[in-house]
Design a protein around this motif. Structure first.
Motif, mmCIF file in Angstrom:
data_model
loop_
_atom_site.group_PDB
_atom_site.id
_atom_site.type_symbol
_atom_site.label_atom_id
_atom_site.label_comp_id
_atom_site.label_asym_id
_atom_site.label_seq_id
_atom_site.Cartn_x
_atom_site.Cartn_y
_atom_site.Cartn_z
ATOM 1 N N PRO A 145 9.805 2.519 -19.493
ATOM 2 C CA PRO A 145 9.253 1.396 -18.704
ATOM 3 C C PRO A 145 9.635 1.452 -17.226
ATOM 4 O O PRO A 145 8.867 1.019 -16.372
ATOM 5 C CB PRO A 145 9.837 0.162 -19.388
ATOM 6 C CG PRO A 145 10.060 0.590 -20.800
ATOM 7 C CD PRO A 145 10.515 2.022 -20.685
ATOM 8 N N LYS A 146 10.831 2.006 -16.923
ATOM 9 C CA LYS A 146 11.240 2.094 -15.524
ATOM 10 C C LYS A 146 10.308 3.014 -14.746
ATOM 11 O O LYS A 146 9.828 2.668 -13.657
ATOM 12 C CB LYS A 146 12.673 2.596 -15.420
ATOM 13 C CG LYS A 146 13.137 2.813 -13.970
ATOM 14 C CD LYS A 146 14.598 3.241 -13.898
ATOM 15 C CE LYS A 146 15.024 3.465 -12.442
ATOM 16 N NZ LYS A 146 16.466 3.805 -12.335
ATOM 17 N N LEU A 147 10.034 4.190 -15.306
ATOM 18 C CA LEU A 147 9.147 5.126 -14.620
ATOM 19 C C LEU A 147 7.734 4.561 -14.543
ATOM 20 O O LEU A 147 7.040 4.736 -13.544
ATOM 21 C CB LEU A 147 9.149 6.472 -15.337
ATOM 22 C CG LEU A 147 8.294 7.577 -14.690
ATOM 23 C CD1 LEU A 147 8.682 7.791 -13.230
ATOM 24 C CD2 LEU A 147 8.423 8.877 -15.473
ATOM 25 N N SER A 148 7.316 3.868 -15.589
ATOM 26 C CA SER A 148 5.989 3.243 -15.578
ATOM 27 C C SER A 148 5.871 2.238 -14.451
ATOM 28 O O SER A 148 4.859 2.184 -13.734
ATOM 29 C CB SER A 148 5.717 2.558 -16.924
ATOM 30 O OG SER A 148 4.471 1.895 -16.904
ATOM 31 N N LYS A 149 6.913 1.441 -14.243
ATOM 32 C CA LYS A 149 6.901 0.444 -13.167
ATOM 33 C C LYS A 149 6.876 1.112 -11.792
ATOM 34 O O LYS A 149 6.225 0.627 -10.873
ATOM 35 C CB LYS A 149 8.114 -0.478 -13.284
ATOM 36 C CG LYS A 149 8.054 -1.440 -14.468
ATOM 37 C CD LYS A 149 9.323 -2.273 -14.557
ATOM 38 C CE LYS A 149 9.269 -3.230 -15.747
ATOM 39 N NZ LYS A 149 10.528 -4.011 -15.862
ATOM 40 N N ILE A 150 7.592 2.227 -11.663
ATOM 41 C CA ILE A 150 7.588 2.954 -10.385
ATOM 42 C C ILE A 150 6.183 3.479 -10.095
ATOM 43 O O ILE A 150 5.663 3.342 -8.994
ATOM 44 C CB ILE A 150 8.614 4.106 -10.417
ATOM 45 C CG1 ILE A 150 10.040 3.542 -10.409
ATOM 46 C CG2 ILE A 150 8.403 5.051 -9.233
ATOM 47 C CD1 ILE A 150 11.114 4.570 -10.687
ATOM 48 N N GLU A 151 5.552 4.084 -11.108
ATOM 49 C CA GLU A 151 4.212 4.630 -10.921
ATOM 50 C C GLU A 151 3.179 3.545 -10.668
ATOM 51 O O GLU A 151 2.162 3.785 -9.995
ATOM 52 C CB GLU A 151 3.803 5.453 -12.143
ATOM 53 C CG GLU A 151 4.588 6.738 -12.295
ATOM 54 C CD GLU A 151 4.100 7.611 -13.438
ATOM 55 O OE1 GLU A 151 4.578 8.756 -13.556
ATOM 56 O OE2 GLU A 151 3.236 7.145 -14.219
ATOM 57 N N ASN A 152 3.436 2.346 -11.190
ATOM 58 C CA ASN A 152 2.502 1.227 -10.995
ATOM 59 C C ASN A 152 2.896 0.332 -9.823
ATOM 60 O O ASN A 152 2.319 -0.738 -9.639
ATOM 61 C CB ASN A 152 2.398 0.399 -12.278
ATOM 62 C CG ASN A 152 1.630 1.123 -13.359
ATOM 63 O OD1 ASN A 152 0.470 1.456 -13.188
ATOM 64 N ND2 ASN A 152 2.301 1.414 -14.468
ATOM 65 N N ILE B 116 0.824 -1.201 0.000
ATOM 66 C CA ILE B 116 0.000 0.000 0.000
ATOM 67 C C ILE B 116 0.858 1.250 0.000
ATOM 68 O O ILE B 116 0.532 2.255 -0.640
ATOM 69 C CB ILE B 116 -0.981 -0.023 1.191
ATOM 70 C CG1 ILE B 116 -2.049 1.052 1.028
ATOM 71 C CG2 ILE B 116 -0.257 0.138 2.505
ATOM 72 C CD1 ILE B 116 -3.056 0.751 -0.028
ATOM 73 N N ARG B 117 2.003 1.219 0.680
ATOM 74 C CA ARG B 117 2.895 2.382 0.685
ATOM 75 C C ARG B 117 3.445 2.638 -0.711
ATOM 76 O O ARG B 117 3.506 3.773 -1.177
ATOM 77 C CB ARG B 117 4.043 2.159 1.667
ATOM 78 C CG ARG B 117 3.680 2.384 3.134
ATOM 79 C CD ARG B 117 4.841 2.050 4.032
ATOM 80 N NE ARG B 117 4.564 2.379 5.426
ATOM 81 C CZ ARG B 117 5.126 1.775 6.465
ATOM 82 N NH1 ARG B 117 6.019 0.811 6.250
ATOM 83 N NH2 ARG B 117 4.833 2.130 7.693
ATOM 84 N N ARG B 118 3.881 1.567 -1.397
ATOM 85 C CA ARG B 118 4.453 1.741 -2.727
ATOM 86 C C ARG B 118 3.381 2.211 -3.707
ATOM 87 O O ARG B 118 3.650 3.023 -4.602
ATOM 88 C CB ARG B 118 5.089 0.427 -3.181
ATOM 89 C CG ARG B 118 5.974 0.582 -4.409
ATOM 90 C CD ARG B 118 6.794 -0.667 -4.664
ATOM 91 N NE ARG B 118 7.881 -0.780 -3.692
ATOM 92 C CZ ARG B 118 8.009 -1.782 -2.818
ATOM 93 N NH1 ARG B 118 7.126 -2.751 -2.790
ATOM 94 N NH2 ARG B 118 9.024 -1.803 -1.985
ATOM 95 N N ARG B 119 2.159 1.707 -3.562
ATOM 96 C CA ARG B 119 1.080 2.145 -4.447
ATOM 97 C C ARG B 119 0.769 3.626 -4.231
ATOM 98 O O ARG B 119 0.520 4.370 -5.179
ATOM 99 C CB ARG B 119 -0.182 1.306 -4.215
ATOM 100 C CG ARG B 119 -0.064 -0.135 -4.695
ATOM 101 C CD ARG B 119 -1.423 -0.768 -4.896
ATOM 102 N NE ARG B 119 -2.253 -0.774 -3.705
ATOM 103 C CZ ARG B 119 -2.241 -1.741 -2.791
ATOM 104 N NH1 ARG B 119 -1.403 -2.757 -2.923
ATOM 105 N NH2 ARG B 119 -3.045 -1.700 -1.759
#
Length: 288
Positions: free
Chosen positions: A42-49, A10-13
């Motif tokens: 893709p790296k930033l996408s993974k961080i945001e997701n 939940i924190r990462r989300r």
């Protein structure tokens, strides 16, 4: 070597959602923001997701790209990145605490305020140990007595957020009066002790308790219980919804209807003074 996918917490989300919102507010595409950081998109996408971690220093650099320099915002998001994978005290109970429950405990630990509408049971943060054991044993169909006892211990340990130094959690709980008519045949004193516990909270400045009377008018709470957790800026609120199949979370703007519903619920409930008077009457009734 790229980071391996992580199980979203939940924190990462919450961190990923906040970073996505700030990027959008800055008018930047995913590709443009990633390029500015020297990353592939893709790296930033993974961080945001929430499937890839981000170092606190990268959070600061990313916020600079987005033109965010408010030290409160930067500090809050760096702290969230730092704590995203941190093990809490509840990890000691990993044998009985499910991942979704662990998520909620971490959420509760981070929150600055919680608004709880509880039509069927006393909220966990206000339960006595005996009441917690009886309720947990009553609702479970698979737990052993040892696991019930461990879960009751977890529930009691969670209550430390109400007395944490410096910034105790602000709790506003509205409880339906019907929940306080619950009977425990094995130990009839359990409800009396629980009522006394609710009365004792009246002396704690950061805790507010109201009762929804049996003869109340219709209100949004008839649709079910929910817990609304609020956090320091810029983090959006999160709503917890629970049922027999587990827990679900409503985050960000989608939590707004719940905030409005809670305002109507507490406006419909008895005043704090009348609520405490009613609880005192019920507690006295258990003494006869």
């Amino acid at each position: 070597m790229p980071n391996s996918p992580l199980t979203p917490t939940i924190r990462r989300r919450r961190l990923g959602a906040a970073l996505r919102r700030l990027r959008t507010d800055a008018g930047m595409t995913l590709e443009a923001a990633a390029t500015a950081m020297g990353w592939k998109s893709p790296k930033l996408s993974k961080i945001e997701n929430a499937t890839q971690a981000i170092h606190p220093s990268d959070v600061s650099a990313l916020l600079t790209v987005y033109g965010v320099d408010d030290p409160t915002v930067v500090g809050a998001l760096e702290g969230l990145a730092r704590d995203a994978g941190k093990r809490g005290w509840w990890q000691t109970y990993s044998g009985v605490v499910s991942p979704s429950y662990a998520d909620y405990i971490s959420l509760e630990a981070d929150a600055e305020a919680i608004h709880s509408w509880s039509p069927l049971v006393v909220p966990g943060l206000l339960q006595t140990a005996a009441y917690a054991r009886e309720v947990i044993a009553g609702v479970t169909t698979t737990r052993t007595p040892e696991e019930v006892a461990a879960l009751a211990e977890v529930r009691m340990a969670r209550q430390s957020v109400l007395t944490r130094p410096g910034s105790p959690l602000e709790l506003w709980a509205v409880i339906h009066e019907a929940a306080l008519h619950q009977r425990f045949t094995v130990r009839p004193t359990i409800m009396r002790e629980q009522l006394r516990r609710l009365l004792d909270t009246a002396d704690i400045p950061n805790i507010t308790v109201q009762l929804m009377p049996l003869d109340s008018t219709a209100h949004p709470g008839v649709l079910g219980s929910f817990t609304l957790s609020s956090f320091p800026s810029p983090m959006p609120p999160v709503v917890l919804l629970e049922n027999l199949s587990g827990a679900a979370y409503v985050e960000g703007d989608e939590a707004t209807p719940f905030a409005k519903a809670f305002d109507r619920i507490r406006a419909t409930a008895l005043s704090v003074e009348d609520s405490l008077a009613r609880i005192a009457e019920m507690e006295e009734g258990h003494r006869r």
